[in-house]
Motif scaffolding. Structure first.
Motif, PDB file in Angstrom:
ATOM      1  N   LEU A  71       0.725  -1.161   0.057  1.00  0.00           N
ATOM      2  CA  LEU A  71      -0.127   0.049  -0.077  1.00  0.00           C
ATOM      3  C   LEU A  71       0.865   1.351   0.057  1.00  0.00           C
ATOM      4  O   LEU A  71       1.913   1.551   1.126  1.00  0.00           O
ATOM      5  CB  LEU A  71      -0.840  -0.028   1.283  1.00  0.00           C
ATOM      6  CG  LEU A  71      -1.685   1.085   1.584  1.00  0.00           C
ATOM      7  CD1 LEU A  71      -2.791   1.004   0.308  1.00  0.00           C
ATOM      8  CD2 LEU A  71      -2.846   0.902   2.722  1.00  0.00           C
ATOM      9  N   ALA A  72       0.691   2.080  -1.041  1.00  0.00           N
ATOM     10  CA  ALA A  72       1.492   3.376  -0.963  1.00  0.00           C
ATOM     11  C   ALA A  72       0.842   4.506  -0.344  1.00  0.00           C
ATOM     12  O   ALA A  72      -0.540   4.664  -0.677  1.00  0.00           O
ATOM     13  CB  ALA A  72       1.753   3.837  -2.515  1.00  0.00           C
ATOM     14  N   LEU A  73       1.441   4.952   0.500  1.00  0.00           N
ATOM     15  CA  LEU A  73       0.550   6.277   1.412  1.00  0.00           C
ATOM     16  C   LEU A  73       1.411   7.534   1.142  1.00  0.00           C
ATOM     17  O   LEU A  73       2.609   7.519   1.247  1.00  0.00           O
ATOM     18  CB  LEU A  73       0.335   5.834   2.811  1.00  0.00           C
ATOM     19  CG  LEU A  73      -0.467   4.525   3.142  1.00  0.00           C
ATOM     20  CD1 LEU A  73      -0.100   4.341   4.527  1.00  0.00           C
ATOM     21  CD2 LEU A  73      -1.877   4.993   2.943  1.00  0.00           C
ATOM     22  N   PRO A  74       0.767   8.498   1.301  1.00  0.00           N
ATOM     23  CA  PRO A  74       1.424   9.795   1.164  1.00  0.00           C
ATOM     24  C   PRO A  74       1.913  10.137   2.645  1.00  0.00           C
ATOM     25  O   PRO A  74       1.147   9.795   3.479  1.00  0.00           O
ATOM     26  CB  PRO A  74       0.088  10.886   0.743  1.00  0.00           C
ATOM     27  CG  PRO A  74      -1.210  10.405   1.267  1.00  0.00           C
ATOM     28  CD  PRO A  74      -0.924   8.735   1.021  1.00  0.00           C
ATOM     29  N   GLY A  75       2.921  10.830   2.609  1.00  0.00           N
ATOM     30  CA  GLY A  75       3.568  11.137   3.878  1.00  0.00           C
ATOM     31  C   GLY A  75       4.513  12.602   3.963  1.00  0.00           C
ATOM     32  O   GLY A  75       4.581  13.154   2.639  1.00  0.00           O
TER      33      GLY A  75
END
Length: 393
Positions: A71-75
């Motif tokens: 899962l790619a998440l914004p940070g």
């Protein structure tokens, strides 16, 4: 009669020969398949009962799980608080000179600005006065002690002189602490003690090695106590902060590897590896998310505080809705001569070393791509003992 006997003798010898050939053929024809079976099962071996008793074995079957992708998440990039400092005046003052600008690299103790403070000047003057008073009162106390021992003065006079000296000493120590808290260095305070440094100027210095990332100081500005004027940060180590939903937290562990890259660009050549340093234990009441902190090494200054990035973290996965993947514990798989093997039980202390094709490792399990049929069981805990026994054959 003799001729007839010889004919019977020949017939008996022929019969015996035919019998020997017939049974010999049957014997060797039976042995050949047995040899073939042995060749096919050359990876089957037996483990002594006493070895199994000393090392109990655990058997596991193939575990099927859904296909997942990371899962790619914004940070958001932020400072590591252990590698940054906010610098301000500890006393009301006016900025006389600014010595650095944003982007400048500084060392611990480097001067950042010069301030003028009436309050500091008053404390310095009080320190000089207290030091002078202390010296005089020490002489009086020493003299009073001598006279008391000679029975020239009373105990009351001696105690009064001693009390005055202790009071002056406390005042000197208190005033010195103020100077230290205002930011004066030991050498600057020693200069005041020697009477060669009496000034209302205050030099702001950097407490760490790093870069000036923020400057609020302006020439001539009147500043108050604890007003932040500079931010100094060591940008070689940064944090990435992610908001992770409650339902996804179970798969994340501290120490898990993370990959950081520009926002939305998973195929970028700019990829930085990091590790999960903290998994939040408190959830946001509204968003139902917890903070995930990733620690990254920022060699080359590719990342900037405040920058938005995308992060993939081992354990943060989402179902793709595809087929199933077959998995077994990592401890069940052993590498032998460059190939991966598992041990399948055959009963009565007999096992077979089966060559398997493995895929990615996810936490404590490894994906099996081929080599094991559905429903097969393998040895998990204790399989290292079987590897040792197998290597003996």
């Amino acid at each position: 009669m003799k001729l007839l006997f010889q004919k019977y003798k020949v017939l008996i010898v022929l019969a015996l020969g035919i019998t020997i050939v017939f049974f010999g053929f049957k014997y060797f024809s039976k042995k050949k398949p047995e040899k073939k079976i042995t060749e096919e099962n050359k990876n089957v071996f037996t483990v002594p009962e006493d070895v199994i008793r000393r090392h109990p074995l655990t058997y596991v079957g193939l575990k099927e799980v859904s296909q997942f992708e990371e899962l790619a998440l914004p940070g958001r990039i932020t400072y590591d608080p252990e590698s940054m400092a906010k610098v301000g005046s500890q006393v009301e003052a006016r900025i006389k000179k600014v010595l650095v600008k944003e982007g400048d690299r500084v060392s611990q103790g480097s001067p950042l600005a010069i301030l003028s403070s009436i309050q500091l000047g008053e404390v310095e003057a009080a320190y000089v006065k207290a030091r002078a008073s202390l010296d005089a009162l020490k002489m009086q106390a020493d003299r009073a002690k001598e006279l008391f021992e000679m029975k020239v003065t009373s105990a009351k006079e001696y105690e009064f002189a001693t009390m005055q000296y202790k009071t002056a000493k406390t005042e000197v120590e208190t005033t010195r602490i103020k100077l230290d808290n205002y930011g004066l260095t030991p050498s600057e305070i020693e200069g005041i003690e020697r009477g060669i440094y009496v000034s209302s100027n205050l030099i702001l210095r950097s407490p760490i090695n790093g870069e000036v990332t923020e400057r609020k100081a302006i020439l001539g500005q009147q500043v108050t106590r604890n007003e932040e004027l500079f931010t100094i940060a060591n940008l070689s180590h940064l944090w990435v902060l992610l908001d992770v939903y409650e339902k996804d937290l179970g798969g994340v562990r501290e120490g898990a590897q993370a990959t950081i890259y520009p926002l939305g660009d998973e195929h970028s050549s700019v990829q930085i590896l990091g590790k999960v340093g903290y998994v939040g234990t408190v959830l946001d009441n509204v968003k139902r998310t917890a903070k995930l902190r990733i620690m990254v090494s920022n060699k080359g200054n590719k990342l900037k505080p405040g920058q938005t990035v995308t992060a993939k973290v081992a354990g943060l996965v989402v179902s793709t809705g595809g087929g199933k993947r077959k998995m077994i514990p990592v401890e069940a798989v052993h590498e032998i001569e460059g190939k991966s093997f598992v041990f399948v039980p055959h009963g009565e202390g007999s096992f077979e070393a089966v060559n398997v094709v493995v895929g990615d490792t996810i936490e404590d399990d490894v994906i099996i791509l081929g080599g094991l049929p559905d429903g097969a069981e393998v040895v998990s805990k204790g399989s290292f003992v079987l590897k040792s026994e197998f290597m003996k054959f």
